[in-house]
Design an enzyme around this catalytic site. Sequence first.
Site, PDB file in Angstrom:
ATOM      1  N   GLY A  33       0.325  36.649 -58.182  1.00 19.06           N
ATOM      2  CA  GLY A  33       0.897  36.183 -56.919  1.00 19.06           C
ATOM      3  C   GLY A  33       2.282  36.720 -56.635  1.00 19.06           C
ATOM      4  N   ASP A  89      12.697  39.062 -59.280  1.00 12.61           N
ATOM      5  CA  ASP A  89      13.564  37.890 -59.130  1.00 12.61           C
ATOM      6  C   ASP A  89      14.896  38.153 -59.821  1.00 12.61           C
ATOM      7  OD1 ASP A  89      13.162  37.473 -61.919  1.00 12.61           O
ATOM      8  OD2 ASP A  89      11.385  36.272 -61.503  1.00 12.61           O
ATOM      9  N   LYS A 149      13.314  35.203 -55.153  1.00 13.65           N
ATOM     10  CA  LYS A 149      12.076  34.437 -55.364  1.00 13.65           C
ATOM     11  C   LYS A 149      12.371  32.958 -55.523  1.00 13.65           C
ATOM     12  CE  LYS A 149       9.893  34.505 -59.389  1.00 13.65           C
ATOM     13  NZ  LYS A 149       9.123  35.004 -60.556  1.00 13.65           N
TER      14      LYS A 149
END
Length: 315
Positions: A228, A171, A194
Amino acid sequence: MSADEIVVVGGSGSPKLTANICRYLGIEPARRDVFHFSEGTTFVKVGENVRGRRVYLVQSTAWPANDHFMELLFWIDALKRASAAEITVIIPYFSYGKGDKKDEPRVSIRARVCADAIEAAGASRVVTLDLHAPQIQGFFRLPVDDLDGLPVLAEAVRCKGLENLVVVSPDMGFVKQARKYADFLGTGLAIGDKERRGHDEQATVLRIIGDVEGKTALIVDDVVISGGTLVEAARQLVAAGATAVYAAVTHGVFSKDAMQQIMASPIQRLFVTDSIETQPVAFCDKIEVVSVAPLLAEAIRRIHYRESISVLFPL
């Protein structure tokens, strides 16, 4: 035992790491007792004479985070009441590091509360590893050394001899640290775009910014919990043409279903440090643990003998 000999006390959150740190320093961990009573309270007792001594307390605050954090405070208090001259707290993983700001109404700045508690308990200095937000150092009114796991992880990656490597930040927030990885390894840099909409530890990687086609991608981050974000980034990298995906993360927190997600992902190998050793899951074959014991031990040695620790920082 001489008055200047290093004294290292290990909490129940980091017994293996403490033993490895002491092995590097050529000493034995200090004797101590920890009891957890049936009603849920904790009792700690220092088994060494620490009067006038400079003591180093090693305790990671994860799984269970609240129990280990409270134990950390009790250790500081016990050492203070035993007349230790200085108490340097080694926190390999500071679990409330994500609570560094008031980003919505009526919430606690949890990292600040923890910093105040550590200081009030009687700590003299804090040494930690890859704080989620470096500005947390400013929450303390005592010295804080935020060490970097980059050299340990990057060297483990380098030993694999991966060709045509590109470092990937998952990110925008990790770009600065990811660029350090890229500089250390002599590679290019790509970035994941992200989006996170809630507090459920789930995020969506919308796209990859940068050239990864035909390259071996190395995703770098400070913390992995559910896995995740890493898994989603790995899938986006494969879709963008990456030929292989690896990951290097300082703190492997790992929640209940993390191993299943990682095993089912395109990630070939995930490097994590041993900053946490109380995870509720058994590691899958894709996980490779590299030790930060030498790094923390060298920090302890240098602090104890009044030497600079700036040489421990990669860039």
